[in-house]
Design a protein around this motif. Structure first.
Motif, PDB file in Angstrom:
ATOM      1  N   ALA A  25      12.203  19.544 -47.564  1.00  0.00           N
ATOM      2  CA  ALA A  25      12.438  20.206 -46.163  1.00  0.00           C
ATOM      3  C   ALA A  25      11.507  21.131 -45.681  1.00  0.00           C
ATOM      4  CB  ALA A  25      13.999  20.369 -45.753  1.00  0.00           C
ATOM      5  N   ALA A  26      11.238  21.947 -46.749  1.00  0.00           N
ATOM      6  CA  ALA A  26      10.478  23.210 -46.581  1.00  0.00           C
ATOM      7  C   ALA A  26       9.476  23.258 -47.554  1.00  0.00           C
ATOM      8  CB  ALA A  26      11.118  24.337 -46.403  1.00  0.00           C
ATOM      9  N   PRO A  27       8.270  22.212 -47.581  1.00  0.00           N
ATOM     10  CA  PRO A  27       7.242  22.346 -48.812  1.00  0.00           C
ATOM     11  C   PRO A  27       6.339  23.116 -48.621  1.00  0.00           C
ATOM     12  CG  PRO A  27       7.000  20.391 -47.190  1.00  0.00           C
ATOM     13  CD  PRO A  27       8.038  21.167 -46.763  1.00  0.00           C
ATOM     14  N   TRP A  28       5.532  23.884 -49.761  1.00  0.00           N
ATOM     15  CA  TRP A  28       4.653  24.844 -49.686  1.00  0.00           C
ATOM     16  C   TRP A  28       3.241  24.159 -48.837  1.00  0.00           C
ATOM     17  CZ3 TRP A  28       5.482  24.710 -55.393  1.00  0.00           C
ATOM     18  CH2 TRP A  28       6.445  25.685 -55.844  1.00  0.00           C
ATOM     19  N   THR A  29       2.789  25.146 -48.044  1.00  0.00           N
ATOM     20  CA  THR A  29       1.848  24.752 -47.412  1.00  0.00           C
ATOM     21  C   THR A  29       0.448  24.700 -48.194  1.00  0.00           C
ATOM     22  OG1 THR A  29       0.678  26.841 -47.092  1.00  0.00           O
ATOM     23  CG2 THR A  29       2.327  26.023 -45.477  1.00  0.00           C
ATOM     24  N   LEU A  30      -0.602  24.061 -48.105  1.00  0.00           N
ATOM     25  CA  LEU A  30      -1.815  23.953 -48.963  1.00  0.00           C
ATOM     26  C   LEU A  30      -2.201  25.181 -49.559  1.00  0.00           C
ATOM     27  CD1 LEU A  30      -4.075  22.119 -50.390  1.00  0.00           C
ATOM     28  CD2 LEU A  30      -5.266  22.241 -47.995  1.00  0.00           C
ATOM     29  N   GLU A  31      -2.221  26.224 -48.515  1.00  0.00           N
ATOM     30  CA  GLU A  31      -2.834  27.500 -48.958  1.00  0.00           C
ATOM     31  C   GLU A  31      -1.965  28.086 -49.931  1.00  0.00           C
ATOM     32  OE1 GLU A  31      -4.924  26.065 -45.490  1.00  0.00           O
ATOM     33  OE2 GLU A  31      -2.830  26.387 -45.705  1.00  0.00           O
ATOM     34  N   GLU A  32      -0.412  27.849 -49.549  1.00  0.00           N
ATOM     35  CA  GLU A  32       0.386  28.309 -50.481  1.00  0.00           C
ATOM     36  C   GLU A  32       0.299  27.858 -51.890  1.00  0.00           C
ATOM     37  OE1 GLU A  32       4.224  29.832 -47.724  1.00  0.00           O
ATOM     38  OE2 GLU A  32       3.904  27.665 -48.203  1.00  0.00           O
ATOM     39  N   GLN A  33       0.010  26.244 -52.036  1.00  0.00           N
ATOM     40  CA  GLN A  33      -0.203  25.910 -53.297  1.00  0.00           C
ATOM     41  C   GLN A  33      -1.134  26.157 -54.252  1.00  0.00           C
ATOM     42  OE1 GLN A  33      -0.753  21.921 -51.801  1.00  0.00           O
ATOM     43  NE2 GLN A  33       1.396  21.219 -51.885  1.00  0.00           N
ATOM     44  N   ILE A  34      -2.473  26.679 -53.266  1.00  0.00           N
ATOM     45  CA  ILE A  34      -3.885  26.959 -53.855  1.00  0.00           C
ATOM     46  C   ILE A  34      -3.396  28.372 -54.592  1.00  0.00           C
ATOM     47  CG2 ILE A  34      -5.761  27.891 -53.666  1.00  0.00           C
ATOM     48  CD1 ILE A  34      -5.430  24.703 -53.624  1.00  0.00           C
ATOM     49  N   GLY A  35      -2.778  29.422 -53.713  1.00  0.00           N
ATOM     50  CA  GLY A  35      -2.380  30.480 -54.256  1.00  0.00           C
ATOM     51  C   GLY A  35      -1.393  30.702 -55.380  1.00  0.00           C
ATOM     52  N   LEU A  36      -0.438  29.690 -55.550  1.00  0.00           N
ATOM     53  CA  LEU A  36       0.580  29.439 -56.701  1.00  0.00           C
ATOM     54  C   LEU A  36      -0.390  29.023 -57.952  1.00  0.00           C
ATOM     55  CD1 LEU A  36       3.503  27.928 -54.744  1.00  0.00           C
ATOM     56  CD2 LEU A  36       3.470  30.089 -56.087  1.00  0.00           C
TER      57      LEU A  36
END
Length: 294
Positions: A25-36
């Motif tokens: 329902a609230a997936p990480w954004t692409l930018e959040e994925q890269i940061g993680l």
């Protein structure tokens, strides 16, 4: 004889494996994925061009800017034109590694090997290192056909090994037969990289914390150690200290098991880190058994 010092594990995380995390329902954004991925210490990111939310090359390149992450492309290609499209994507994100799931199904291993050799050469000409993945519903779907294929493959062609597809696809028992062991060993002898997922004979991706998963974890890790040992033993002297590539690829549903309410039974992000810890230990164990000429 001396023994090989363990090289570093070069870890990639598949963006497909980050879909629907932390929740659908609230997936990480692409930018959040890269940061993680940067925060977790991954060496690179792998993009599966067939994933539901595969980013455009332009969007991914922007998100990766300044991250320091290496780039890898996964593609399901059944024609030279489809491979060329993937190579164009790779060029636009400056990826130097590609994993091919070949969507072709010749009956003759020699014909299959010739086709793969041509595609491998085409990728090399574009400056991309291509490996053929062991994956269901592709050229390498069948364990026994793939065993015959490895005898025909050009020595330059290496395999991206994902054993989960064979464990579930061939319904391999937790205590494999000698016939199965021989075929897996032959396939592992051509390993160029390994992928992390634990399967049982009935499910391609099982929760790592369940007690019933333990026999399958033990089997997969034993084969990982064998694969790492083959990979290290096949290296030329100049390449012995180069990092070994390992991709964590715990897929979203329907790969991930869910409960009656559709909630995943395990934390895929945490499990990916567990797989890396196991792979690091298995690589070190493999290095200890690989002899190096004095």
């Amino acid at each position: 004889m001396t023994r090989l010092a363990p090289p570093a594990l070069r870890t990639f995380q598949s963006l497909w494996a980050m879909e629907d995390l932390p929740t659908a329902a609230a997936p990480w954004t692409l930018e959040e994925q890269i940061g993680l991925l940067v925060e977790a210490g991954y060496a690179g990111v792998a993009v599966d061009l067939g994933a539901r939310r595969a980013p455009t090359a332009e969007a991914l390149d922007r998100a990766l800017a300044g991250s320091g992450l290496e780039r890898m492309v996964f593609t399901f290609a059944g024609t030279t034109a489809a491979l060329d499209e993937a190579l164009d994507y790779a060029a636009r994100i400056e990826a130097r590694d590609m994993v091919l799931c070949a969507s072709v199904y010749p009956d003759d291993p020699r014909e299959a090997a010739d086709l793969v050799a041509g595609w491998h050469a085409r990728a090399a000409a574009a400056g991309v290192h291509l490996e053929l993945e062991t994956h269901r519903n592709t050229l390498t779907n069948d364990l026994r056909f793939t065993r015959r294929l490895v005898d025909e493959l050009d020595p330059a062609v290496r395999l991206a090994i994902d054993l989960s597809h064979y464990i579930v696809g061939a319904e391999i028992p937790a205590e494999p037969t000698a016939e199965i062991e021989e075929k897996i060993a032959a396939i592992l002898s051509r390993a160029g990289s390994l992928q992390g997922r634990i399967a049982s004979r009935c499910q391609v991706q099982i929760p790592l914390h369940h007690e019933g998963s333990q026999p399958w974890i033990a089997l997969t890790r034993r084969w990982w150690r064998d694969g790492f040992a083959h990979l290290l033993a096949a290296r030329e002297e100049a390449a012995r200290e180069e990092p070994v590539t390992f991709v964590t690829e715990l897929g979203t549903t329907p790969y991930a098991l869910v409960d009656a309410d559709g909630v995943e039974l395990s934390d895929r992000w945490a499990e990916a880190r567990q797989l890396i810890e196991w792979a690091e230990a298995d690589l070190a164990a493999a290095a200890r058994i690989v002899p190096v000429p004095a």
